[in-house]
Motif scaffolding. Structure first.
Motif: not given
Length: 473
Positions: A98-104, A436-448
């Motif tokens: 959800a944090k990566t809007r499905g892009t991870a 990683g599992v944060s997608g391809n942009a800064v907003w995809g980073y979930l804490s931790g």
């Protein structure tokens, strides 16, 4: 101090192709990097009696982990269950996606969310690393309390305990050993590595498997300027070892790279003290205010994307503003105590003195704070549980780059992938070296997400090697 830190000219990372390798010694597994990822890999390998050597560039292990808060998100751990926290791998994976809007990368999300709980249970139950689940607030994007920390609540303390556990398990750690060569034969089979010692000599170790647990590229200004242009002028608050070596090796090998636009920024880097201020302050009701006395984003979205928001403000700075109730929470974090001791915390008895500190009009600031009240959904879409009460407290901050989240593409077993999607049989990567599992942009980073990838990735890489060795026996 390592040779690298002393600034001595050293050779660039490279690939050596050969049919055989004359080595100083041989070991089944070489792990490049003694951060959380490398140490977790070593600990898990030694649980199955597999010998390994961890090669660390610095005089003592630290890496990005030691500079972090040391908080690891995990679902279904024994600690969670003991506290009656209802969590699951599926819920955790859903939060990451959800944090990566499905892009991870979905295969890594599931693999890491599944592996992290058992990894923390192993560290606690077998190696005596006692974890606590942080209480009192939720980090952005997490549905339940799942952030695990050692009692000291610092990355430095976490690293010390991981190093102790690795040493007690029988893993060999060689410090001041800067890996510069990966040796492979013509068929992409790993032969070993060459590493530079402080006196400039190259020593070589032969192995059957290499695990790249070394670094991202946040400390490589040229790579950052090319791949993360919005952060080209940002303070780099990560470890100098993040020089992009893994990417350089990958390019030379024909490995596939992925999510190079993903990274963890932080919108709460105290200046001029150069200290991390926990985002827990924002989640507890604090706000960020710019030099005009205005809020400029929804702080509850996350500290990573906040880095870009803060850098876009006048002078690239903002003020974290909060009250006594939040200060009481802040003082439970040792990192905040260090920042306060260094003079980062400013106290303002009333609105006028806070405006004077920020350098803005009192009337503008008063309007801004009036919108922070229960029942009000302000222009940035955030609602608050309570108003801020005088006296006010403030910390001057900027946006910083902490570590990158893109790198070598890997499968669900942490094997490095070629550009055609096939996997190297005995070259693995995890943590900062890998996607990683944060997608391809800064907003995809979930804490931790950084420590999730490091610890879970290390455990998975070890499991892959253990299985391979069992099958070949």
């Amino acid at each position: 101090m390592s040779a690298y830190q002393q600034g001595r000219k050293i050779r660039q990372p490279g690939i050596v192709r050969a049919s055989s390798m004359a080595a100083d010694f041989e070991v089944p597994v070489v792990i490049v990097g003694a951060g959380a990822c490398g140490l977790m890999t070593a600990i898990a390998l030694r649980e199955s009696g597999i010998d390994c050597v961890v090669l660390e560039r610095d005089a003592s292990p630290s890496g990005s982990t030691a500079l972090s808060s040391g908080f690891i998100p995990a679902a279904g751990t024994a600690v969670q269950k003991a506290e009656g926290i209802d969590d699951s791998v599926a819920l955790f994976a859903a939060d990451i996606l959800a944090k990566t809007r499905g892009t991870a990368a979905a295969h890594l999300v599931l693999a890491y969310a599944s592996a992290i709980g058992p990894a923390l249970d192993l560290l606690q139950q077998v190696h005596g690393i006692r974890f606590e689940v942080l209480d009192g607030f939720l980090y952005p994007g997490h549905s339940v309390r799942r952030m695990h920390a050692v009692h000291e609540r610092t990355g430095l303390a976490l690293m010390a305990q991981l190093e102790r556990a690795a040493g007690n398990s029988g893993a060999t750690l060689l410090t001041e050993s800067l890996v510069r060569e990966l040796w492979l034969d013509a068929n992409d089979q790993v032969l070993g590595v060459g590493y530079e010692r402080p006196n400039g000599t190259i020593e070589r170790v032969a192995c059957r498997y290499i695990v790249l647990a070394c670094n991202g590229f946040g400390g490589n200004r040229e790579m950052v300027a090319q791949l993360l242009p919005e952060m080209r002028d940002a303070t780099f608050a990560g470890h100098a070892g993040n020089d992009g070596s893994a990417i350089t090796w990958g390019q030379q090998l024909g490995a596939r790279l992925a999510d190079l636009g993903g990274y963890q920024g932080h919108g709460s880097w105290a200046v001029p003290q150069g200290a991390l201020i926990s985002w827990a302050l924002m989640m507890d009701g604090g706000v960020q205010i710019n030099a005009r006395g205005e809020r400029f984003h929804d702080e509850s979205h996350g500290y990573s994307e906040a880095s870009v928001q803060v850098l876009a403000q006048p002078g690239g700075i903002a003020w974290n503003v909060f009250d006594q109730a939040t200060l009481d929470l802040a003082r439970t974090f040792p990192d905040f105590g260090d920042a306060e001791s260094a003079g980062a915390l400013k106290s303002c008895p009333d609105m006028a003195s806070l405006a004077a500190l920020i350098g803005c009009e009192t009337s503008v600031l008063e309007k801004t704070l009036d919108d922070i009240a229960p029942g009000i959904i302000n222009a940035h879409g955030r609602s608050f549980m309570r108003s801020l009460q005088a006296p006010y407290f403030a910390v001057k901050v900027t946006g910083a780059l902490f570590h990158t989240q893109g790198g070598l593409d890997v499968d669900g077993n942490c094997r490095v992938l070629r550009t055609d999607g096939s996997a190297f049989s005995n070259l693995l990567a995890a943590g900062g070296a890998a996607r990683g599992v944060s997608g391809n942009a800064v907003w995809g980073y979930l804490s931790g997400n950084g420590l999730l990838s490091a610890v879970a990735g290390g455990a998975i890489a070890a499991a892959t090697i253990i299985k391979s060795l069992e099958e070949s026996a």
